[in-house]
Design an enzyme around this catalytic site. Sequence first.
Site, short mmCIF file in Angstrom:
data_model
loop_
_atom_site.label_atom_id
_atom_site.label_comp_id
_atom_site.label_asym_id
_atom_site.label_seq_id
_atom_site.Cartn_x
_atom_site.Cartn_y
_atom_site.Cartn_z
N HIS A 101 33.83 14.14 21.09
CA HIS A 101 33.65 13.79 22.50
C HIS A 101 33.97 14.98 23.37
O HIS A 101 34.86 15.76 23.07
CB HIS A 101 34.50 12.58 22.90
CG HIS A 101 35.94 12.69 22.52
ND1 HIS A 101 36.39 12.44 21.25
CD2 HIS A 101 37.03 13.03 23.24
CE1 HIS A 101 37.70 12.62 21.20
NE2 HIS A 101 38.12 12.99 22.40
N LEU A 102 33.21 15.06 24.43
CA LEU A 102 33.37 16.16 25.38
C LEU A 102 33.93 15.56 26.67
O LEU A 102 33.31 14.68 27.26
CB LEU A 102 31.99 16.78 25.60
CG LEU A 102 31.87 18.09 26.33
CD1 LEU A 102 30.58 18.78 25.89
CD2 LEU A 102 31.84 17.88 27.82
#
Length: 115
Positions: A101-102
Amino acid sequence: MAADCIFCKIATGEIPSEMVHEDERCVVFRDINPQAPTHLLVIPRAHIVGMAHLDAADLELLGHLLVVAGEVAEAEGLAESGYRTVINWGPDSGMEVPHLHLHVLGGRRMTWPPG
Ligand code: AMP
Ligand code: ZN
């Protein structure tokens, strides 16, 4: 999809979230414990554990995640004021959820170096 993965379940809608973007390859939702006025998470629909699990086959997907991160940041009104994008990996980073996840954080002045 990994059966016990909270972010896989958010991507399918099995676990509710405040979704701000959905497409064939990724979804973006608001972090449940925001660290800034805007705190979004950009995740691939595919279950990729994290940075150490990437290879050349992921190039297009990774580019897509970055482009979407920029688009949702702009939609949040952050394009001019700026924002920070973060991908944690492993114990030293404080990573909690083992699905790539960013983070997109904005709406306040960030400090550097990060804690
Ligand atoms: P990391 O520490 O990089 O693994 O980040 C995981 C992030 O996921 C944290 O910022 C959490 O607040 C966030 N998070 C965990 N569960 C949820 C959830 N159900 N909905 C939204 N965000 C979540
Ligand atoms: Zn997953």
